[in-house]
Scaffold this active site. Sequence first.
Site, PDB file in Angstrom:
ATOM      1  N   ASP A  68       0.701  -1.262   0.001  1.00  0.00           N
ATOM      2  CA  ASP A  68      -0.083  -0.041  -0.024  1.00  0.00           C
ATOM      3  C   ASP A  68       0.942   1.171  -0.086  1.00  0.00           C
ATOM      4  O   ASP A  68       1.741   1.562   0.947  1.00  0.00           O
ATOM      5  CB  ASP A  68      -0.835  -0.028   1.049  1.00  0.00           C
ATOM      6  CG  ASP A  68      -1.825   1.311   1.348  1.00  0.00           C
ATOM      7  OD1 ASP A  68      -1.691   2.226   0.724  1.00  0.00           O
ATOM      8  OD2 ASP A  68      -2.946   0.957   2.145  1.00  0.00           O
ATOM      9  N   TYR A  81      -7.500  16.046  -8.945  1.00  0.00           N
ATOM     10  CA  TYR A  81      -6.644  15.061  -9.871  1.00  0.00           C
ATOM     11  C   TYR A  81      -5.811  15.958 -10.337  1.00  0.00           C
ATOM     12  O   TYR A  81      -4.487  15.539 -10.667  1.00  0.00           O
ATOM     13  CB  TYR A  81      -7.800  14.033 -10.711  1.00  0.00           C
ATOM     14  CG  TYR A  81      -7.025  13.407 -11.719  1.00  0.00           C
ATOM     15  CD1 TYR A  81      -6.513  12.100 -11.018  1.00  0.00           C
ATOM     16  CD2 TYR A  81      -6.807  13.486 -12.864  1.00  0.00           C
ATOM     17  CE1 TYR A  81      -5.649  11.212 -12.032  1.00  0.00           C
ATOM     18  CE2 TYR A  81      -5.991  12.806 -13.693  1.00  0.00           C
ATOM     19  CZ  TYR A  81      -5.526  11.409 -13.207  1.00  0.00           C
ATOM     20  OH  TYR A  81      -4.801  10.549 -13.912  1.00  0.00           O
ATOM     21  N   VAL A 101      -6.452   6.545 -21.649  1.00  0.00           N
ATOM     22  CA  VAL A 101      -6.068   5.064 -21.536  1.00  0.00           C
ATOM     23  C   VAL A 101      -6.936   4.173 -21.235  1.00  0.00           C
ATOM     24  O   VAL A 101      -7.630   4.264 -20.159  1.00  0.00           O
ATOM     25  CB  VAL A 101      -4.511   4.777 -20.855  1.00  0.00           C
ATOM     26  CG1 VAL A 101      -4.066   3.626 -21.195  1.00  0.00           C
ATOM     27  CG2 VAL A 101      -3.616   6.025 -21.149  1.00  0.00           C
ATOM     28  N   THR A 152      -8.276   1.499 -19.666  1.00  0.00           N
ATOM     29  CA  THR A 152      -7.971   0.603 -18.593  1.00  0.00           C
ATOM     30  C   THR A 152      -9.322   0.091 -17.600  1.00  0.00           C
ATOM     31  O   THR A 152     -10.104   0.963 -18.010  1.00  0.00           O
ATOM     32  CB  THR A 152      -6.898   1.367 -17.400  1.00  0.00           C
ATOM     33  OG1 THR A 152      -7.550   2.520 -16.847  1.00  0.00           O
ATOM     34  CG2 THR A 152      -5.528   1.822 -18.314  1.00  0.00           C
ATOM     35  N   PRO A 153      -9.116  -0.495 -16.742  1.00  0.00           N
ATOM     36  CA  PRO A 153     -10.478  -0.962 -15.846  1.00  0.00           C
ATOM     37  C   PRO A 153     -11.019   0.341 -15.415  1.00  0.00           C
ATOM     38  O   PRO A 153     -12.501   0.476 -15.404  1.00  0.00           O
ATOM     39  CB  PRO A 153      -9.866  -2.265 -14.953  1.00  0.00           C
ATOM     40  CG  PRO A 153      -8.718  -2.615 -15.567  1.00  0.00           C
ATOM     41  CD  PRO A 153      -8.038  -1.650 -16.546  1.00  0.00           C
ATOM     42  N   SER A 154     -10.193   1.144 -14.652  1.00  0.00           N
ATOM     43  CA  SER A 154     -10.753   2.524 -14.001  1.00  0.00           C
ATOM     44  C   SER A 154     -11.614   3.411 -15.050  1.00  0.00           C
ATOM     45  O   SER A 154     -12.313   3.940 -14.632  1.00  0.00           O
ATOM     46  CB  SER A 154      -9.742   3.002 -13.256  1.00  0.00           C
ATOM     47  OG  SER A 154      -8.895   3.810 -13.935  1.00  0.00           O
TER      48      SER A 154
HETATM   49  P1  NAD Z   1      -6.317   1.906 -12.604  1.00  0.00           P
HETATM   50  O1  NAD Z   1      -6.998   2.933 -11.759  1.00  0.00           O
HETATM   51  O2  NAD Z   1      -7.144   1.142 -13.381  1.00  0.00           O
HETATM   52  O3  NAD Z   1      -5.682   0.880 -11.418  1.00  0.00           O
HETATM   53  C1  NAD Z   1      -5.069   1.246 -10.302  1.00  0.00           C
HETATM   54  C2  NAD Z   1      -4.175   0.500  -9.580  1.00  0.00           C
HETATM   55  O4  NAD Z   1      -3.643   0.956  -8.506  1.00  0.00           O
HETATM   56  C3  NAD Z   1      -5.210  -0.733  -8.909  1.00  0.00           C
HETATM   57  O5  NAD Z   1      -4.561  -1.974  -9.464  1.00  0.00           O
HETATM   58  C4  NAD Z   1      -5.306  -0.389  -7.502  1.00  0.00           C
HETATM   59  O6  NAD Z   1      -5.518  -1.632  -6.944  1.00  0.00           O
HETATM   60  C5  NAD Z   1      -3.940   0.329  -7.352  1.00  0.00           C
HETATM   61  N1  NAD Z   1      -4.077   1.173  -5.901  1.00  0.00           N
HETATM   62  C6  NAD Z   1      -4.968   1.707  -5.380  1.00  0.00           C
HETATM   63  N2  NAD Z   1      -4.599   2.315  -4.119  1.00  0.00           N
HETATM   64  C7  NAD Z   1      -3.370   1.697  -3.976  1.00  0.00           C
HETATM   65  C8  NAD Z   1      -2.516   2.086  -2.987  1.00  0.00           C
HETATM   66  N3  NAD Z   1      -2.895   2.572  -1.999  1.00  0.00           N
HETATM   67  N4  NAD Z   1      -1.246   1.405  -2.896  1.00  0.00           N
HETATM   68  C9  NAD Z   1      -0.965   0.590  -4.050  1.00  0.00           C
HETATM   69  N5  NAD Z   1      -1.840   0.347  -4.989  1.00  0.00           N
HETATM   70  C10 NAD Z   1      -3.111   0.933  -5.100  1.00  0.00           C
HETATM   71  O7  NAD Z   1      -5.002   2.471 -13.269  1.00  0.00           O
HETATM   72  P2  NAD Z   1      -4.819   3.060 -14.406  1.00  0.00           P
HETATM   73  O8  NAD Z   1      -6.101   3.882 -15.054  1.00  0.00           O
HETATM   74  O9  NAD Z   1      -4.034   2.384 -15.355  1.00  0.00           O
HETATM   75  O10 NAD Z   1      -4.063   4.269 -13.903  1.00  0.00           O
HETATM   76  C11 NAD Z   1      -2.758   4.151 -13.571  1.00  0.00           C
HETATM   77  C12 NAD Z   1      -1.990   5.264 -13.388  1.00  0.00           C
HETATM   78  O11 NAD Z   1      -1.986   6.218 -14.578  1.00  0.00           O
HETATM   79  C13 NAD Z   1      -2.597   6.600 -12.469  1.00  0.00           C
HETATM   80  O12 NAD Z   1      -1.600   7.206 -11.510  1.00  0.00           O
HETATM   81  C14 NAD Z   1      -3.517   7.512 -13.180  1.00  0.00           C
HETATM   82  O13 NAD Z   1      -3.716   8.592 -12.534  1.00  0.00           O
HETATM   83  C15 NAD Z   1      -2.550   7.343 -14.367  1.00  0.00           C
HETATM   84  N6  NAD Z   1      -3.333   7.959 -15.850  1.00  0.00           N
HETATM   85  C16 NAD Z   1      -4.351   7.005 -16.263  1.00  0.00           C
HETATM   86  C17 NAD Z   1      -4.953   7.590 -17.297  1.00  0.00           C
HETATM   87  C18 NAD Z   1      -6.092   6.670 -17.934  1.00  0.00           C
HETATM   88  O14 NAD Z   1      -6.824   7.263 -18.875  1.00  0.00           O
HETATM   89  N7  NAD Z   1      -6.248   5.316 -17.412  1.00  0.00           N
HETATM   90  C19 NAD Z   1      -4.555   8.331 -17.881  1.00  0.00           C
HETATM   91  C20 NAD Z   1      -3.504   9.438 -17.373  1.00  0.00           C
HETATM   92  C21 NAD Z   1      -2.851   8.964 -16.344  1.00  0.00           C
END
Ligand code: NAD
Length: 214
Positions: free
Chosen positions: A58, A147, A180, A182-184
């Site tokens: 974490d 954010y 991107v 991704t699941p979220s």
């Molecule tokens: P996601 O949101 O799908 O997954 C996030 C992961 O973080 C999950 O596996 C979760 O279990 C883990 N997590 C949450 N809290 C945590 C903690 N306290 N300690 C450790 N792990 C923890 O991932 P994503 O969409 O690929 O995003 C990853 C990163 O990329 C983030 O920083 C996000 O802001 C950034 N980002 C994402 C996008 C997008 O469109 N998906 C765009 C730009 C930047």
Amino acid sequence: MGRLDGKVIVLTAAAQGIGRAAALAFAKEGAKVIATDINESKLRELNEHAGIQTRVLDVTKKDQIDKFSEEIERLDVLFNVAGFVHHGTILECEEKDWDFTMNLNVRSMYLMIKAFLPKMLAQKSGTIINMSSVASSIKGTVNRCVYGTSKAAVIGLTKSVAADFIHQGIRCNCVCPGTVDTPSLHDRIQASPDPQKSAYMTGNDVIIDGGWSL
Ligand code: NAD
């Protein structure tokens, strides 16, 4: 021969999304990847891939980070991926939302870098990569108040670390993706009033000319 043969790479938030994809890509290039996340069950799925070992972490917990860093002898790359997207303007952003987001998106990187940078300095080499976003100081984005603030702070943190340690073999960069898949992201689309209307492309020039304009 992979481009990352022999490199040790520590990643956060590697159970899904960009972190997972990065872990797999690094391992494919021959790196020894230590993939971390809080989601133990999803994280364990990575164990079946050669070159990846997993560890529950974490990134908001300093004691866990410090214990983890004690277990790692050396590392070449630290990739701080963990982050959370809060939806809303400043008016919908309660103090708890602000604190949660800044804690997970920024303070976690401060803690991780503080724990692992001394190892890199001892080695006189190391690369730190922080996950920022276009929604940051690059672009004001609707409903992304805290954010965007947090991801702007990530850019500031990155530049500061890069400047302070440039002469000691340390490089620090951040990546700033647009949206991107991704699941979220799927969760955020489903939470929108009309998920069917969530189209992505606009304002692009898509040139389909067999390469004539190259
Ligand atoms: P996601 O949101 O799908 O997954 C996030 C992961 O973080 C999950 O596996 C979760 O279990 C883990 N997590 C949450 N809290 C945590 C903690 N306290 N300690 C450790 N792990 C923890 O991932 P994503 O969409 O690929 O995003 C990853 C990163 O990329 C983030 O920083 C996000 O802001 C950034 N980002 C994402 C996008 C997008 O469109 N998906 C765009 C730009 C930047």
